[in-house]
Design a protein around this motif. Structure first.
Motif, PDB file in Angstrom:
ATOM      1  N   LYS A  71       0.870  -1.164   0.000  1.00  0.00           N
ATOM      2  CA  LYS A  71       0.000   0.000   0.000  1.00  0.00           C
ATOM      3  C   LYS A  71       0.912   1.221   0.000  1.00  0.00           C
ATOM      4  O   LYS A  71       1.750   1.374   0.865  1.00  0.00           O
ATOM      5  N   GLU A 105      -3.934   0.676  -4.056  1.00  0.00           N
ATOM      6  CA  GLU A 105      -2.825  -0.231  -3.816  1.00  0.00           C
ATOM      7  C   GLU A 105      -2.223  -0.637  -5.139  1.00  0.00           C
ATOM      8  O   GLU A 105      -2.910  -0.710  -6.151  1.00  0.00           O
ATOM      9  N   LYS A 128      -8.628  -9.114  -3.083  1.00  0.00           N
ATOM     10  CA  LYS A 128      -8.893  -7.681  -3.157  1.00  0.00           C
ATOM     11  C   LYS A 128     -10.107  -7.483  -4.056  1.00  0.00           C
ATOM     12  O   LYS A 128     -10.229  -8.137  -5.089  1.00  0.00           O
TER      13      LYS A 128
END
Length: 194
Positions: A6, A46, A116
């Motif tokens: 991140k 990200e 994700k």
């Protein structure tokens, strides 16, 4: 760089080569993907290395199609390249009885098992609305690009016949996902490549 990191909003190597709305940026030169993932109501950008993307699944109102489970499905992604089996799996469901969607998202499964999610629709949205059509185009583009990355990672060939491309393009037109002008433009491109 690790499996995923991140970063604030910049990556020293990232140079955008392909962008889809505000949810997905791709750097094909450095093999990096920048996704806008929602966690606990907060958007977080990200960066993920292409090599760390193991698979994807797409979800429309609880119906999930995983890349590994779609068999010979092809389709929706042909507007954005020859890969598109996963996205085509849901695009072919465009003739459902419901005239709205409540959830539309893409799960990215990383090599370490972390998932994700990119949410495109998270509330009741009419399928005939401009908003739905625009978000669905983003959905197709993001999914198709991610699927092509997964195919490269898994050494899966991605050739689709001209006939199949045109057939799937017509399905998108009939489902109201693309306009007649978009259909004609894409048809011309497909025919000029064959």
């Amino acid at each position: 760089m690790g499996l995923f990191k991140k970063k604030k909003d910049k990556h020293p190597e990232f140079t955008e080569t392909y962008k889809v709305g505000s949810k997905a940026l791709f750097d094909d030169n450095h093999k990096l993907f920048k996704g806008c993932f929602t966690t606990f109501g907060l958007n977080a950008n990200e960066y993920i290395e292409y090599k760390d993307i193991a698979d994807i699944s797409v979800v429309e109102d609880g119906n999930t199609t995983s890349k590994s489970g779609v068999g010979g499905a092809i389709g929706g992604g042909i507007l954005f390249g020859p890969a598109g089996a996963v996205i085509g799996g849901l695009a072919s469901r465009g003739k459902k009885k419901k005239d709205y969607v409540e959830k539309l998202h893409i799960n990215i499964i990383l090599t370490n098992g972390v998932v994700k999610t990119i949410y495109l629709i998270n509330s009741k949205t009419n399928k005939n609305s401009f908003l739905y059509k625009e978000l669905y185009k983003d959905f197709l583009a993001i999914g198709s690009k991610l699927e092509s990355i997964v195919n490269v990672n898994n050494n899966i060939p991605t050739q689709v016949s001209t006939k199949d491309k045109l057939f799937e393009l017509k399905e998108l037109l009939d489902a109201g996902i693309i306009t007649q002008d978009e259909f004609n433009n894409e048809k011309t491109k497909i025919l000029s490549r064959s």
